[in-house]
Design an enzyme around this catalytic site. Structure first.
Site, PDB file in Angstrom:
ATOM      1  N   ALA A 118       0.863  -1.184   0.000  1.00  0.00           N
ATOM      2  CA  ALA A 118       0.000   0.000   0.000  1.00  0.00           C
ATOM      3  C   ALA A 118       0.901   1.237   0.000  1.00  0.00           C
ATOM      4  CB  ALA A 118      -0.899   0.010   1.223  1.00  0.00           C
ATOM      5  N   LYS A 119       0.332   2.374  -0.249  1.00  0.00           N
ATOM      6  CA  LYS A 119       1.084   3.627  -0.127  1.00  0.00           C
ATOM      7  C   LYS A 119       0.092   4.766   0.041  1.00  0.00           C
ATOM      8  CE  LYS A 119       5.417   5.020  -0.320  1.00  0.00           C
ATOM      9  NZ  LYS A 119       6.614   4.278   0.098  1.00  0.00           N
ATOM     10  N   GLY A 120       0.535   5.850   0.684  1.00  0.00           N
ATOM     11  CA  GLY A 120      -0.336   7.010   0.864  1.00  0.00           C
ATOM     12  C   GLY A 120       0.375   8.285   0.470  1.00  0.00           C
TER      13      GLY A 120
END
Ligand code: NAD
Length: 429
Positions: A118-120
């Protein structure tokens, strides 16, 4: 007519109109071809599980009313909860966050952590916000995310523009909704459940990757020369561990420029200057000369460590690289076109999804410690990190040899096989 609603940042392109997500998928396809994957499986593996885009309204301390975009892309959870950092950057955009989320899926698989990717990203300039603004922004972003993240769902961590303080605010805000939950984020301050060794982990992991692989490419680390682009967290620690092993760090740089010294630089002395003066360019010693970032990339060294930005080595400068081995500290520092040029010139590339995986590995150790409610000492963290990186290199070398390919394609093959195996066992694909 003027638009009132803020648009997401323009999509960032690496070169030839290619976005970072397309670049990752190009690498994916190279490996998928060798594995003979069908179209259905390819699309299933490339498509993110969930893309979140949220609005974060913020009234700043100095009276501005900002409407900020926040993103969280959850790419794949076949192998476990999704894991990846959150960056605060004015140009954070959905396509790049998608690219970084998918890289996390492949990275956690290469080093065999029980995680997905995941990444934000939050589209803001943290330098233009006060500490109180940043805290409010972080708390509000956490409110938007709290139904989607969790200890066994998705575990954020720090990335560019964020750090232990932002993670502390996230834990505190999340815990208001769900009770005390330190394992919901990693990269926390040590008194709040952070792990010893996290700060140096990516640089240390990169050092283990180079130490293990160098002999395979005829490089004797103890008599080698190294250049580091981006003397930040990753670059400094990598330089320090490589220097401790006897390597000569002949050049380092940051956003303002670089320095070169044929007899070698002491990373700690340079770091002291950075702390005092804000840049490596202020470092003075006998034999030190200024170099710019392009010159640094073209130096004749044994090992080049790009540890600054994505796309630093591109088709315009890849032909000038004279290093024998590139150890990718940054995420996607080499464009696909540059990769091809380097391959043609027999420059070995230790790919990002292996070489910089030390950070997420120690984040995993932090999560394990939080779940066990038992703190490891720094020595254990370093020992386990060394073991993880060395085992990953053995796996990577085996797959690369089996498929008679380069290390990047090998890393994607290894990762895809692992993700595919997990998703097939679960009956998902
Ligand atoms: P950092 O902010 O501590 O350091 C970045 C360094 O790069 C700074 O010295 C900065 O001045 C320099 N820089 C910025 N733009 C530059 C330019 N155009 N030319 C040359 N130098 C430039 O960041 P970091 O945590 O060391 O991360 C560096 C890279 O490594 C990023 O791509 C990040 O995504 C990646 N990475 C970091 C970690 C981690 O644990 N910190 C883990 C995996 C990957």
């Amino acid at each position: 007519m003027a638009r009132d609603v803020p648009e997401p940042a323009a999509t960032f392109h690496l070169e030839d109109g290619i976005t970072p997500f397309e670049a990752v998928n190009l690498l994916f396809r190279g490996a998928a071809d060798r594995l003979g994957l069908g179209e259905g499986e390819r699309i299933a593996l490339q498509t993110p599980y969930r893309d979140l885009m949220v609005k974060i309204p913020l009234r700043t301390e100095d009276g501005r009313i900002l409407t900020i975009r926040g993103y969280r892309v959850q790419h794949d959870n076949s192998r476990g909860p999704m894991k990846g950092g959150i960056r605060y950057h004015p140009e954070a955009d959905l396509e790049e966050v998608r690219a970084l989320a998918s890289l996390m899926t492949w990275k956690t698989a290469v080093v065999d952590l029980p995680y997905g990717g995941a990444k934000g990203g939050v589209q803001c300039d943290p330098r233009e916000l006060s500490a109180l603004d940043l805290e409010r922004l972080t708390r509000r972003f956490t409110q938007r995310l709290e139904g989607f993240i969790g200890t066994h769902e998705d575990i954020p961590g720090p990335d560019m523009g964020t750090g232990a303080e932002v993670m502390a605010w996230m834990v505190d805000e999340y815990s208001k909704f769900h009770g005390h939950t330190p394992a919901v984020v990693t990269g926390k301050p040590v008194p709040l459940g952070g792990s010893y060794g996290r700060e140096s982990a990516t640089g240390r992991g990169l050092f283990f990757a180079v130490e293990r692989s160098a002999p395979d490419f005829g490089i004797d680390l103890a008599s080698s020369t190294v250049a580091v682009q981006g003397f930040g967290n990753v670059g400094y620690w990598a330089a320090r561990f490589l220097a401790e092993a006897g390597a000569r760090i002949v050049a380092v740089s940051d956003v303002r420029g670089g320095i070169h010294r044929a007899d070698g630089l002491d990373p700690d002395a340079v770091q002291e200057t950075v702390r005092r003066e804000g840049s490596v360019v202020a470092f003075e010693a006998d034999g030190v000369r200024q170099v710019d970032n392009e010159e640094l990339l073209a130096l004749e060294v044994d090992v080049l460590v790009p540890a600054a930005l994505g796309g630093a080595i591109h088709k315009g400068n890849a032909g000038d690289v004279r290093a024998r081995l590139i150890a990718e500290g940054a995420n996607h520092p080499t464009t696909p076109a540059a990769d091809e040029i380097l391959r043609g010139r027999d420059v070995v590339v230790l790919p990002d999804i292996f070489a910089n995986a030390g950070g997420v590995t120690v984040s995993y150790f932090e999560w394990v410690q939080n779940l066990q409610q038992f703190r490891w000492d720094g020595e254990r963290v370093d020992r386990e990190l060394a073991q993880t990186m060395r085992r990953a290199y053995e796996d990577l070398r085996r797959v690369t040899e089996e498929h008679e390919t380069d290390l990047r394609t090998g890393a994607f093959i290894l990762a895809i096989e692992r993700v595919l195996q997990a998703s097939r066992l679960r009956g998902l694909r």
